[in-house]
Write an enzyme that holds these catalytic residues in place. Structure first.
Site, short mmCIF file in Angstrom:
data_model
loop_
_atom_site.label_atom_id
_atom_site.label_comp_id
_atom_site.label_asym_id
_atom_site.label_seq_id
_atom_site.Cartn_x
_atom_site.Cartn_y
_atom_site.Cartn_z
CG HIS A 67 36.93 39.11 35.01
ND1 HIS A 67 38.20 39.58 34.74
CD2 HIS A 67 36.06 40.02 34.50
CE1 HIS A 67 38.10 40.73 34.09
NE2 HIS A 67 36.82 41.02 33.94
CG ASP A 97 41.02 36.42 36.17
OD1 ASP A 97 40.16 37.32 36.05
OD2 ASP A 97 41.76 36.07 35.24
CG ASP A 134 41.91 40.08 35.01
OD1 ASP A 134 42.28 39.57 36.09
OD2 ASP A 134 41.01 39.58 34.32
CG HIS A 180 35.39 33.51 32.17
ND1 HIS A 180 34.83 33.72 33.42
CD2 HIS A 180 36.24 34.56 31.95
CE1 HIS A 180 35.32 34.84 33.93
NE2 HIS A 180 36.18 35.35 33.07
#
Length: 381
Positions: free
Chosen positions: A159, A157, A246, A121
């Site tokens: 995200h 991931d 995740d 990120h």
């Protein structure tokens, strides 16, 4: 272990400790073909290959003034609270991935894993989503600076890998592929099919934004309907992958419903792509993953074993000394097997498209946006 925002922060370094203890308990590091390297702290000059110098200075300043908040740089926020060692600890994670790139470039290793990395990120000038310095982007840039012509970045991931995407948005030498839960339901709210790269690199950004509740079958169907075809067409010399775990059904920070078995299969699939298209050259990082006992250690132990060329069989018992440590340290019983014992069957894309299926609509949206750029599915153009 110094990358520690607070005792209560989801990105807690105990997940790294538990992963390494499981890797050791499984005997993975005892294999003759595996070497363990201590990561060095990346220098400011190295960090500045992908991060703004003003941002690096802001991180250094924040560590000296941990009570201050810098909203512009994303420092001191709820997601990215400041701690005194924030620069050095973050630069050490980054240094590990830089060493991975150097090892591959020098031919000392075909596969390198930095499971403490995957800080996808972080953008050029801002911290975000528990990430300070983007180690995967730094590794990619090191590869490019040392003469690698094309790098494929694959992010699985839960995200969206927004920071890595933004850093290479207009660089045709890098293909960034992110498979994630849709931004409609999950942070950071980006990563849709129509995000496809800048004017000099159209089609170099690929996003597969899957609906909340996606299980292994849908996830693997989407992966195999998009990723192998694009990697083959792009012809990368190295694959860099981010293996945030995740998306597991027992992780509270996403709404996906994956299993350890499915995440292991994803790692096997990416290893196969590196073997087929990059002569084996593959750098793998960790990423998200917040179920510290049941999910992260098993998933990343599988990743390291796969990179080492000897996957851990799914039904392997979890090492007894690891279970004893978890019971003594955390007062809970850990998982007893290295798998979740699920059925990994998925429906191949080749058997047909179902317009009533939300996952199939997602796949089709991505293919329509980027496949024609590579001469795939040209009838969409």
């Amino acid at each position: 272990m110094g990358y520690r925002f607070s005792d209560s922060h989801p990105m807690h370094p105990s997940r790294l400790d538990l992963t390494m203890r499981m890797i050791e308990g499984l005997g993975i590091l005892e294999r003759d073909n595996i070497s363990l390297l201590a990561p060095q702290i990346a220098t400011v000059e190295e960090l500045a290959t992908v991060h703004d110098r003003d941002y690096i200075a802001a991180v250094q300043y924040a560590g000296e003034h941990p009570g201050e908040v810098n909203e512009e740089r994303g420092l001191g926020t709820e997601d990215d609270p400041v701690f005194s060692d924030i620069h050095a600890a973050s630069a050490r994670l980054a240094g590990g991935s830089l060493q991975a790139a150097d090892a591959v470039l020098a031919g000392r290793a075909l596969h390198v894993v930095n499971f403490a990395g995957g800080m996808h990120h972080a953008s050029r000038g801002r911290a975000s989503g528990f990430c300070i310095y983007n180690d995967a982007a730094l590794a990619i840039q090191r590869l490019l600076d040392q003469g690698t012509r094309r790098v494929a970045y694959i992010d699985v991931d839960a995200h969206h890998g927004d920071g890595t995407q933004s850093i290479f948005w207009d660089d045709p030498r890098v293909l960034t592929i992110s498979m994630h839960e849709s931004g409609i339901s999950l942070f950071p709210g980006t990563g849709f099919a129509n995000e496809t790269g800048g004017p000099q690199a159209a089609g170099s950004v690929v996003n597969v934004a899957l609906p909340a509740g996606t299980t292994d079958a849908g996830w693997l169907r989407a992966f195999h309907a998009v990723v192998p075809q694009l990697v083959a067409a792009f012809e990368p010399e190295v694959i860099v992958s981010q293996h945030g775990c995740d998306g597991h059904r027992r992780d509270d920070l996403s709404n996906l419903r994956l299993s350890v078995d499915g995440q292991r299969q994803n790692a096997l699939d990416i290893a196969d792509l590196a073997q087929r298209h990059c002569e084996g050259r593959w750098i793998a990082t960790g990423g998200g993953g917040y179920n510290l006992i049941e999910v992260v250690p098993r998933t990343w132990s599988h990743l390291v074993a796969i990179a080492g060329g000897q996957p851990v069989p799914l039904r392997t018992p979890v090492p007894g000394r690891w279970l004893d440590y978890v019971r003594d340290r955390y007062g809970v019983d850990g998982p007893t097997a290295m798998n979740d014992d699920v059925d990994l069957w998925w429906r191949s894309w080749e058997v047909g498209y179902d317009p009533a299926d939300a996952i199939d609509r997602t796949i089709m949206a991505t293919r329509k946006e980027v496949f024609p750029v590579f001469g795939l599915d040209p009838w969409f153009d």
